[in-house]
Design an enzyme around this catalytic site. Structure first.
Site, PDB file in Angstrom:
ATOM      1  N   ASN A   9       0.008  -0.612   9.699  1.00  0.00           N
ATOM      2  CA  ASN A   9      -1.332  -0.125   9.367  1.00  0.00           C
ATOM      3  C   ASN A   9      -1.330   1.137   8.503  1.00  0.00           C
ATOM      4  O   ASN A   9      -2.380   1.689   8.224  1.00  0.00           O
ATOM      5  CB  ASN A   9      -2.156   0.099  10.634  1.00  0.00           C
ATOM      6  CG  ASN A   9      -1.567   1.149  11.543  1.00  0.00           C
ATOM      7  OD1 ASN A   9      -0.387   1.455  11.463  1.00  0.00           O
ATOM      8  ND2 ASN A   9      -2.390   1.707  12.411  1.00  0.00           N
ATOM      9  N   CYS A  10      -0.172   1.586   8.040  1.00  0.00           N
ATOM     10  CA  CYS A  10      -0.078   2.756   7.171  1.00  0.00           C
ATOM     11  C   CYS A  10      -0.437   2.356   5.738  1.00  0.00           C
ATOM     12  O   CYS A  10       0.105   1.385   5.195  1.00  0.00           O
ATOM     13  CB  CYS A  10       1.347   3.308   7.230  1.00  0.00           C
ATOM     14  SG  CYS A  10       1.672   4.626   6.039  1.00  0.00           S
ATOM     15  N   ASP A  11      -1.345   3.099   5.106  1.00  0.00           N
ATOM     16  CA  ASP A  11      -1.779   2.771   3.748  1.00  0.00           C
ATOM     17  C   ASP A  11      -0.628   2.786   2.743  1.00  0.00           C
ATOM     18  O   ASP A  11      -0.549   1.924   1.872  1.00  0.00           O
ATOM     19  CB  ASP A  11      -2.873   3.731   3.283  1.00  0.00           C
ATOM     20  CG  ASP A  11      -4.197   3.473   3.986  1.00  0.00           C
ATOM     21  OD1 ASP A  11      -4.393   2.358   4.518  1.00  0.00           O
ATOM     22  OD2 ASP A  11      -5.041   4.393   4.000  1.00  0.00           O
ATOM     23  N   LYS A  14       1.401  -0.309   3.215  1.00  0.00           N
ATOM     24  CA  LYS A  14       0.663  -1.460   2.670  1.00  0.00           C
ATOM     25  C   LYS A  14       0.819  -1.521   1.152  1.00  0.00           C
ATOM     26  O   LYS A  14       1.014  -2.606   0.581  1.00  0.00           O
ATOM     27  CB  LYS A  14      -0.817  -1.368   3.029  1.00  0.00           C
ATOM     28  CG  LYS A  14      -1.117  -1.637   4.480  1.00  0.00           C
ATOM     29  CD  LYS A  14      -2.604  -1.457   4.739  1.00  0.00           C
ATOM     30  CE  LYS A  14      -2.967  -1.596   6.200  1.00  0.00           C
ATOM     31  NZ  LYS A  14      -4.396  -1.360   6.438  1.00  0.00           N
TER      32      LYS A  14
END
Length: 115
Positions: A9-11, A14
Site C-alpha cells: 500500500n506504499c505509493d 506502487k
C-alpha cells in the site's frame, strides 16, 4: 533478477511496480509485512552502496510513533532498528544483483533499467 522490497500500500512501491510492469521488466516482490527482512539483508544493502541515511526513514509514522529521534541513534543502532522494525526502511528497496536503489525515482529507473 530484480527484487523489490516494500509494502503493497506504499505509493512509492506502487509507482516502482507500475514502472516495471509498464516496461515488461520481470521482478520479484518481497512484502515487509509478510516476509520481514533481518540484519543480513540490511547489511547486504549497505554493502551494495545504500547509505544508512537513505535507508533509515525518518519521515514516516513508525519513526515518530517509536520516538526514535529522542534516542539519537548511531548507525549501529539504526541498523538494529531496521532489522527489528522493517517499516522504518525507506521504500522501495530495489535490488539488482550486486546493486541497490532506495526509493522511487523515474529518471534513475529509466537510466538503470531501460538502457
Amino acid at each position: 533478477m530484480i527484487t523489490v522490497y516494500g509494502i503493497k500500500n506504499c505509493d512509492s512501491v506502487k509507482k516502482a511496480l507500475a514502472f516495471f510492469k509498464k516496461h515488461d521488466i520481470a521482478y520479484a516482490f518481497v512484502d515487509f509485512k509478510t516476509d520481514p527482512v533481518g540484519e543480513a539483508e540490511v547489511d547486504r544493502w549497505l554493502s551494495q552502496g545504500a547509505e544508512m541515511q537513505q535507508l533509515f526513514n525518518t519521515r514516516g509514522t513508525t519513526y515518530r510513533t517509536l520516538k526514535l529521534k529522542e534516542l539519537n541513534l548511531d548507525d549501529g543502532g539504526k541498523r538494529a532498528w531496521l532489522a527489528k522494525e522493517n517499516l522504518l526502511i525507506k521504500r522501495p528497496v530495489v535490488e539488482t544483483g550486486n546493486h541497490v536503489i532506495i526509493g522511487f525515482n523515474e529518471p534513475l529507473y529509466e537510466g538503470e533499467f531501460l538502457s
